[in-house]
Design an enzyme around this catalytic site. Structure first.
Site, mmCIF file in Angstrom:
data_model
loop_
_atom_site.group_PDB
_atom_site.id
_atom_site.type_symbol
_atom_site.label_atom_id
_atom_site.label_comp_id
_atom_site.label_asym_id
_atom_site.label_seq_id
_atom_site.Cartn_x
_atom_site.Cartn_y
_atom_site.Cartn_z
ATOM 1 N N GLU A 162 0.858 -1.188 0.000
ATOM 2 C CA GLU A 162 0.000 0.000 0.000
ATOM 3 C C GLU A 162 0.887 1.228 0.000
ATOM 4 O O GLU A 162 1.804 1.344 0.818
ATOM 5 C CB GLU A 162 -0.887 0.084 1.245
ATOM 6 C CG GLU A 162 -2.086 -0.816 1.232
ATOM 7 C CD GLU A 162 -3.028 -0.553 2.398
ATOM 8 O OE1 GLU A 162 -3.244 0.631 2.761
ATOM 9 O OE2 GLU A 162 -3.553 -1.535 2.941
HETATM 10 C C1 BG6 Z 1 -4.467 1.571 5.339
HETATM 11 C C2 BG6 Z 1 -5.521 0.515 5.214
HETATM 12 O O1 BG6 Z 1 -4.295 1.864 6.676
HETATM 13 O O2 BG6 Z 1 -4.709 2.815 4.789
HETATM 14 C C3 BG6 Z 1 -6.510 0.718 4.070
HETATM 15 O O3 BG6 Z 1 -4.967 -0.782 5.107
HETATM 16 C C4 BG6 Z 1 -6.862 2.178 3.989
HETATM 17 O O4 BG6 Z 1 -7.611 -0.118 4.279
HETATM 18 C C5 BG6 Z 1 -5.602 2.972 3.712
HETATM 19 O O5 BG6 Z 1 -7.854 2.464 3.039
HETATM 20 C C6 BG6 Z 1 -5.841 4.462 3.557
HETATM 21 O O6 BG6 Z 1 -6.483 4.941 4.694
HETATM 22 P P1 BG6 Z 1 -7.880 5.701 4.618
HETATM 23 O O7 BG6 Z 1 -8.348 5.790 6.012
HETATM 24 O O8 BG6 Z 1 -7.623 7.013 3.993
HETATM 25 O O9 BG6 Z 1 -8.791 4.858 3.762
#
Ligand code: BG6
Length: 485
Positions: free
Chosen positions: A383
């Site tokens: 991510e």
């Molecule tokens: C990570 C998570 O913490 O961040 C995701 O694994 C999440 O599920 C991503 O979508 C971004 O965070 P947010 O709260 O902006 O969606």
């Protein structure tokens, strides 16, 4: 090697079932703990954790209501219904890997059934088959901020050791069913968030009589054990399976060179890495045992637990990277800014996103080198991405140069880290398609390379449009990173 990225590098995109699938009651799916999170009435980006909590009363109201109004994760961005269209777009993008999660509640609707739900199993089998036909490797998270609600309300979430058995039955079911179709597995998303968002990550409800922190550590112990069991089974089912842990890595910089600030940054870094210490090295580090002692936390362990953790460690370490944080011995004198899971001291050297998150591409190189030097196992960035408002222009296009700039600078840092010697399996940006934000439940906090015509209230056609970043990433993948320049 081509342009700094190794051959076979897993370029991809990432998303999670509870944030994109919708169809919350279709084909036998049960209610998950994400399906009962209401839209926040007011946004507070600094105390973000408050948006990820639910009370027993709110759950009762949600269970009694059959519909999607006010519950954005029940709608997602309609990916369950549109899976073929999305798979075609991902194939066109040319990705080599799709990081996604299976919704536990599609396979075991309440979590406790003896037999799985065939309709749910068949759905993912069709999807994985299609992805493989397009040359896309599924990278599957077994539990990404999603568990059956029944396990929360009736069993007390991951604090209850019984949940391990239910997770293991679910994990074994999918590991056997998708043998040969899926070879990369992540056991839990951002396992460290059990200490930060105990409801979202571990299904723990607040109880005024019982402080949350010891309960969270107990839940974590059970999640580690469940992860080791899943790793053991994955290797038994298919020796070609590769299993990873997943950490929300939060590198802390000291606010100043004052040794007390440096020590505090080190302490917070060590506390963040306690999870990978257990899952990669196979043992709790001393700093955690000290923390338990000093805070009166007693973890119920059974004979054989520590041996299991030591024996079934993961094959690779995956992590999310959005920002770096700042630590000070006395944080009270500093200003705060927003953060992924909690707020942090504002770093005067860094700009922030619309949601207050530090923008720090260099920090990704720092993070990669730190993790590689400490653990010496393959890493995987699963991510990294920019949550931003996107505008649709009168001609229907979305010119998201802000996202392209973000990815360009982060990937330049990744290339440098690879040149430094880091063994990196791949990079899956968050996300391929717009999704519902995990923390704020907004769709308009957009992450995708593909735009979804939907607003925060669920209005819109849900039609998909390629953003400018789609074309940019497609070219990048096709050149194995050379088009970064
Ligand atoms: C990570 C998570 O913490 O961040 C995701 O694994 C999440 O599920 C991503 O979508 C971004 O965070 P947010 O709260 O902006 O969606």
């Amino acid at each position: 090697m081509t342009a700094g990225f190794p051959d076979g590098f897993l370029w991809g995109v990432a998303h999670a079932a509870n944030q994109c699938e919708g169809s919350y009651d279709v084909d036998g799916k049960g209610l998950s703990q994400a399906d009962v999170i209401p839209s926040p009435q007011a946004m507070d980006y600094v105390n973000i954790g408050d948006l990820m909590k639910v009370s027993r009363e709110q759950i009762a109201t949600a269970v009694a209501y059959h519909g999607t109004e006010g519950y954005p994760k029940r709608r997602g961005t309609d990916a369950y219904a549109r899976w073929e269209e999305d798979a075609a777009l991902f194939a066109e993008l040319g990705i080599k890997a799709l990081r996604m999660s299976i919704a536990w509640t599609r396979i075991f609707p309440n979590g406790v059934e003896a037999e799985p739900n065939e309709a749910g199993l068949a759905h993912y089998e069709r999807l994985f088959t299609r992805l493989r036909e397009s040359g896309i490797e599924p990278v599957v998270t077994i539990s990404h901020y999603e568990m059956p609600l029944h396990l929360v309300t009736e069993l007390g979430g991951w604090e209850n050791r019984e949940v391990i058995g239910h997770y293991v039955r679910y994990a074994e079911t999918i590991l056997r069913r998708y043998r040969g179709l899926v070879r990369h597995w992540l056991t839990f998303n951002e396992i460290n968030t059990t200490l930060i968002e105990p409801y979202t990550s571990a299904g723990l409800l607040e109880d005024p009589e019982r402080p949350m922190e010891p309960r969270s550590y107990q839940a974590l112990h059970h999640q580690y054990l469940a992860s080791s069991h899943a790793t053991r089974i994955a290797h038994e089912v298919d020796p070609a399976n590769r299993v990873g842990c997943m950490l929300a890595r939060m590198t802390h910089y000291p606010a100043t060179s004052d040794p007390d600030d440096v020590l505090e940054a080190q302490r917070l870094n060590e506390m963040n890495l306690q999870h990978t210490d257990v899952q990669v090295r196979g043992a709790y580090p001393g700093i955690v045992r000290r923390y338990w002692r000093e805070h009166g936390i007693e973890i119920a362990m059974e004979p054989g637990d520590e041996e299991l953790l030591a024996e079934h460690t993961v094959d690779f370490l995956s992590f999310s990277y959005y920002m770096t944080l700042v630590a000070a011995a006395d944080p009270s004198t500093y200003g705060q800014t927003g953060g992924n899971l909690f707020s942090t001291i504002k770093n005067p050297n860094l700009p922030v996103t619309e949601w207050g998150w530090h923008l720090d591409p260099v920090g990704l190189r720092v993070t990669l080198n730190d993790l590689w030097n400490r653990y010496q196992v393959p890493l995987f960035i699963v991510e990294n991405g920019l949550g931003a408002t996107d505008q649709v222009l009168p001609d229907g296009s979305i010119q998201d140069d802000h996202r392209i700039d973000y990815m360009q600078r982060h990937l330049e840092a990744v290339r440098e880290a690879i040149a430094d010697g880091v063994d990196l399996l791949g990079y899956t940006c968050w996300g391929g398609i717009d999704i519902v934000s995990a923390s704020t439940s907004q769709v308009t906090k957009r992450y995708g390379l593909i735009y979804v015509d939907a607003d925060d209230a669920g209005h819109g056609t849900y039609d998909r449009t390629r953003k400018k970043s789609f074309g940019w990433y497609k070219e990048l993948i096709a050149s194995n990173g050379a088009s970064l320049g």
